[in-house]
Structure formats: C-alpha cells, structure tokens
Design a protein around this motif. Sequence first.
Motif, short mmCIF file in Angstrom:
data_model
loop_
_atom_site.label_atom_id
_atom_site.label_comp_id
_atom_site.label_asym_id
_atom_site.label_seq_id
_atom_site.Cartn_x
_atom_site.Cartn_y
_atom_site.Cartn_z
N ALA A 183 -2.78 0.27 13.79
CA ALA A 183 -3.03 0.84 12.48
C ALA A 183 -4.51 0.76 12.15
CB ALA A 183 -2.21 0.12 11.41
N ILE A 184 -4.93 1.61 11.21
CA ILE A 184 -6.32 1.64 10.77
C ILE A 184 -6.37 1.77 9.25
CG2 ILE A 184 -6.52 4.17 11.00
CD1 ILE A 184 -9.38 3.70 12.08
N ILE A 185 -7.37 1.16 8.63
CA ILE A 185 -7.54 1.28 7.18
C ILE A 185 -9.01 1.47 6.85
CG2 ILE A 185 -7.70 -1.25 6.83
CD1 ILE A 185 -6.31 -0.81 4.10
N ALA A 186 -9.27 2.33 5.88
CA ALA A 186 -10.63 2.48 5.36
C ALA A 186 -10.82 1.41 4.30
CB ALA A 186 -10.82 3.87 4.77
N LEU A 187 -11.61 0.41 4.63
CA LEU A 187 -11.81 -0.74 3.73
C LEU A 187 -13.10 -0.56 2.96
CD1 LEU A 187 -11.00 -3.63 2.84
CD2 LEU A 187 -12.26 -4.47 4.82
N SER A 188 -12.97 -0.46 1.62
CA SER A 188 -14.16 -0.26 0.79
C SER A 188 -14.70 -1.57 0.23
CB SER A 188 -13.82 0.67 -0.37
OG SER A 188 -12.90 0.02 -1.27
N GLY A 189 -13.85 -2.60 0.20
CA GLY A 189 -14.24 -3.84 -0.46
C GLY A 189 -13.70 -3.92 -1.87
N GLY A 190 -13.12 -2.81 -2.35
CA GLY A 190 -12.44 -2.80 -3.65
C GLY A 190 -11.15 -3.59 -3.55
N VAL A 191 -10.59 -3.99 -4.68
CA VAL A 191 -9.43 -4.89 -4.65
C VAL A 191 -8.21 -4.23 -4.00
CG1 VAL A 191 -8.60 -4.32 -6.99
CG2 VAL A 191 -8.12 -6.58 -6.00
N VAL A 207 -3.17 2.97 7.03
CA VAL A 207 -2.80 2.15 5.88
C VAL A 207 -3.72 2.51 4.72
CG1 VAL A 207 -2.53 -0.20 4.98
CG2 VAL A 207 -2.06 0.27 7.39
N GLN A 208 -3.13 2.73 3.55
CA GLN A 208 -3.92 3.09 2.38
C GLN A 208 -3.63 2.15 1.22
OE1 GLN A 208 -2.97 7.32 1.82
NE2 GLN A 208 -4.95 7.84 2.71
N GLY A 209 -4.65 1.92 0.39
CA GLY A 209 -4.48 1.04 -0.77
C GLY A 209 -4.05 1.78 -2.02
N THR A 210 -3.25 2.82 -1.85
CA THR A 210 -2.75 3.61 -2.98
C THR A 210 -1.96 2.72 -3.93
OG1 THR A 210 -2.47 5.42 -1.42
CG2 THR A 210 -1.44 5.69 -3.59
N ILE A 211 -2.23 2.82 -5.24
CA ILE A 211 -1.42 2.08 -6.23
C ILE A 211 -0.74 3.08 -7.15
CG2 ILE A 211 -2.89 0.04 -6.07
CD1 ILE A 211 -4.11 0.80 -8.78
N ALA A 212 0.17 2.60 -7.98
CA ALA A 212 1.02 3.48 -8.79
C ALA A 212 0.26 4.56 -9.57
CB ALA A 212 1.89 2.64 -9.71
N PRO A 213 -0.81 4.23 -10.32
CA PRO A 213 -1.49 5.28 -11.08
C PRO A 213 -2.05 6.39 -10.21
CG PRO A 213 -2.16 3.11 -11.85
CD PRO A 213 -1.38 2.90 -10.59
N ASP A 214 -2.39 6.09 -8.95
CA ASP A 214 -2.96 7.10 -8.06
C ASP A 214 -1.99 8.26 -7.83
OD1 ASP A 214 -5.20 5.51 -7.77
OD2 ASP A 214 -4.46 4.53 -5.95
N TRP A 215 -0.72 7.94 -7.54
CA TRP A 215 0.22 9.03 -7.24
C TRP A 215 0.90 9.55 -8.50
CZ3 TRP A 215 5.35 8.12 -8.33
CH2 TRP A 215 5.78 6.78 -8.35
N SER A 226 -7.92 -1.68 -1.55
CA SER A 226 -7.97 -1.60 -0.08
C SER A 226 -8.07 -2.99 0.54
CB SER A 226 -9.15 -0.73 0.38
OG SER A 226 -10.39 -1.32 0.07
N SER A 227 -8.69 -3.93 -0.17
CA SER A 227 -8.81 -5.30 0.35
C SER A 227 -7.45 -5.97 0.47
CB SER A 227 -9.72 -6.14 -0.56
OG SER A 227 -11.03 -5.62 -0.59
N VAL A 228 -6.63 -5.84 -0.57
CA VAL A 228 -5.29 -6.44 -0.55
C VAL A 228 -4.43 -5.76 0.51
CG1 VAL A 228 -3.14 -6.68 -1.87
CG2 VAL A 228 -5.33 -7.27 -2.93
N ALA A 229 -4.50 -4.43 0.59
CA ALA A 229 -3.72 -3.71 1.61
C ALA A 229 -4.12 -4.15 3.01
CB ALA A 229 -3.92 -2.20 1.44
N ALA A 230 -5.43 -4.35 3.23
CA ALA A 230 -5.92 -4.76 4.55
C ALA A 230 -5.46 -6.17 4.90
CB ALA A 230 -7.45 -4.68 4.58
N VAL A 231 -5.57 -7.11 3.97
CA VAL A 231 -5.19 -8.50 4.25
C VAL A 231 -3.69 -8.62 4.46
CG1 VAL A 231 -5.14 -10.84 3.31
CG2 VAL A 231 -7.21 -9.47 3.07
N LEU A 232 -2.89 -7.91 3.66
CA LEU A 232 -1.43 -7.93 3.85
C LEU A 232 -1.06 -7.40 5.24
CD1 LEU A 232 -0.01 -6.62 0.44
CD2 LEU A 232 0.34 -8.90 1.41
#
Length: 310
Positions: free
Chosen positions: A24-32, A126-134, A34-40
């Motif tokens: 898998a691959i994730i674009a990590l920006s350092g924002g909370v 893997v994306q750090g999409t959260i509820a408000p995004d979709w 994408s950071s949480v999605a990456a660590v999980l």
Amino acid sequence: MFDPKKFIEESIKEIREQIGNRKAIIALSGGVDSSVAAVLTHKAIGDRLLAVFVDTGLMRKGEPEEVTKIFRDQLGLNFKCIDAKDRFLNALKGVTDPEEKRKIIGRVFIEVFEEVARENGEEVLVQGTIAPDWIESEGKIKTHHNIALPGGMVLEVVEPLRDLYKDEVRLVAKELGLPDKIVHRQPFPGPGLAVRILGEITEEKLNICREANAIVEEEIEKAGLDKELWQYFAAVLDTKATGVKGDIRDYNWIVALRFVKSIDAMTAHVPELPWDVLKRISKRITSEIPNVARVVLDITDKPPATIEFE
C-alpha cells in the motif's frame, strides 16, 4: 461515546483484512488526518505501507525536515521524501489564475505520486479521508473503491477514517502517541502556500510567504492563542506599496494577516486579538523580511470570504 482505543483495535483488524498481503501507499502531508491513517496502516501491515511526502516547494518553513524526522526517524515508518520543487515551480511559471494554479498542482502531484507507486508496485492507496470530506462532496457510501490515476494505473482505495470527524481524529492521534504538534496541527491546504500567494508564484513571493507564515505561527503560539484559532497565517498580495525604511523610500510587497475561528470550516469568523500581538507580528515581518513594505489585517468572515485567499 467515541472510544479511540477501541477504534484503533478495530481499524487495524479491518485494514489487515482489506489490504491482505498487498503493498500500500499513502500521500503523507503531516496533517493529522493523513498522519493517523498512515500510523494505523503501518501498525496493520508494517513496511508493506510506503508513506510518501512530496516536497512541492510550496511547504511551510522547515516542514519537509520536520515531517521526515517525525515519521521516518521517530515513528519508524517506511518513508520516502520526494524533492519535486523544481518540477512544481516550473509548471506554475507565468500562471496567475487561482483555479489554474490548483489544477496544475493537483496534476503534477498525481504524476509524481503515480511514478513512485509504479516503481514500488503498490496496489492499494490509503487515504486520510474523514466524514466531512465525502459528505460535502459526492456523498459516497462505500468503505473503499477503486481509483484510476491519469497514467492508467488502478489502485484500490482504503479510507480507515472515513466515518470520523476532526475532533475524533485528534483523539485517535493522541491515543496513538503522535506528537502534540501533529495532533493539534492547524489545517493546511493541499496546494500549500500557493493559495496564499496572489498572482504568479515566484521564488521571491514564496520566500516572503514562507518567512511571514513562520513569524505568525511563532508569535501566535508564543502568546498561547494557537488552541483558540482554527487557522492563522500570512498571505502575499499581488501588489506593492510605498514604505519608508531607514529614511529611504521603499516600494515593496504587501503581506496580509489572517486569523479565524471555526468549528468545521464551513463558516468562520475573525476574532479580536490582542493588539500587542498583532503589532509585534507586523514589526517582525517588516523588519525581518527586507522586501515587505507593509502589513495589513484581513477581518472578513466566511462567508462572504473563504478562509484561504485563493
């Protein structure tokens, strides 16, 4: 009541099931997000996740170094920082329209990201999409779907945070032991400082914007106001004004300050801030950045303005 510990346990199990033995691959920006999605995901599949930070040249001062230090050196993720500064800035030369700038940045980012994915053979994005995004966009209801990148590469998308809101993501980040700077990091737009530079993006304006933003962040945090504000930053206007420096006429750039409070970014208001803090920021910007003639304050709420300038 939301239980971050339970969410982490269930998410790790679900991510393992969704990804299986694939990379898998994730674009990590350092924002909370994408950071949480990456660590999980790292906890779920280890080094089969590649976290990619693309340095567009439009980042804040010291950001690439800080993100590398946290995620590669401290948290031990399989991490790659791609230096694509020249590629982005060359593509943006002469472009002044805000929407065109956004499209160019998005296109070049995907090109760079796809090149890395092809090189490493990832099959899952893997994306750090959260509820408000979709909810605010297309209202998708699938837990994951496929995405075709411009070059024809197809990746299956996994979104472990898609049912969470920002406050819940921060709770998960805290439970995961992420640094406070990541947990409470203010939202930063995908196009980076490009949306805080009006008109053409040049090296000169980019350097002004980067230094001015660093001063704003430093003074707001020093004054203990960072937890109260949703966003606080500086923008460079596409015009110059006359000033005086050392008894000599100075004709140089104008920097605008922006401070807003918000709950969900759908609406925002400008609060009253201590005058001494504003004056200190203004004095630092005009004295420490030679090519700035004056500093102005934007007091427009959202609506009618947007939070960012472009």
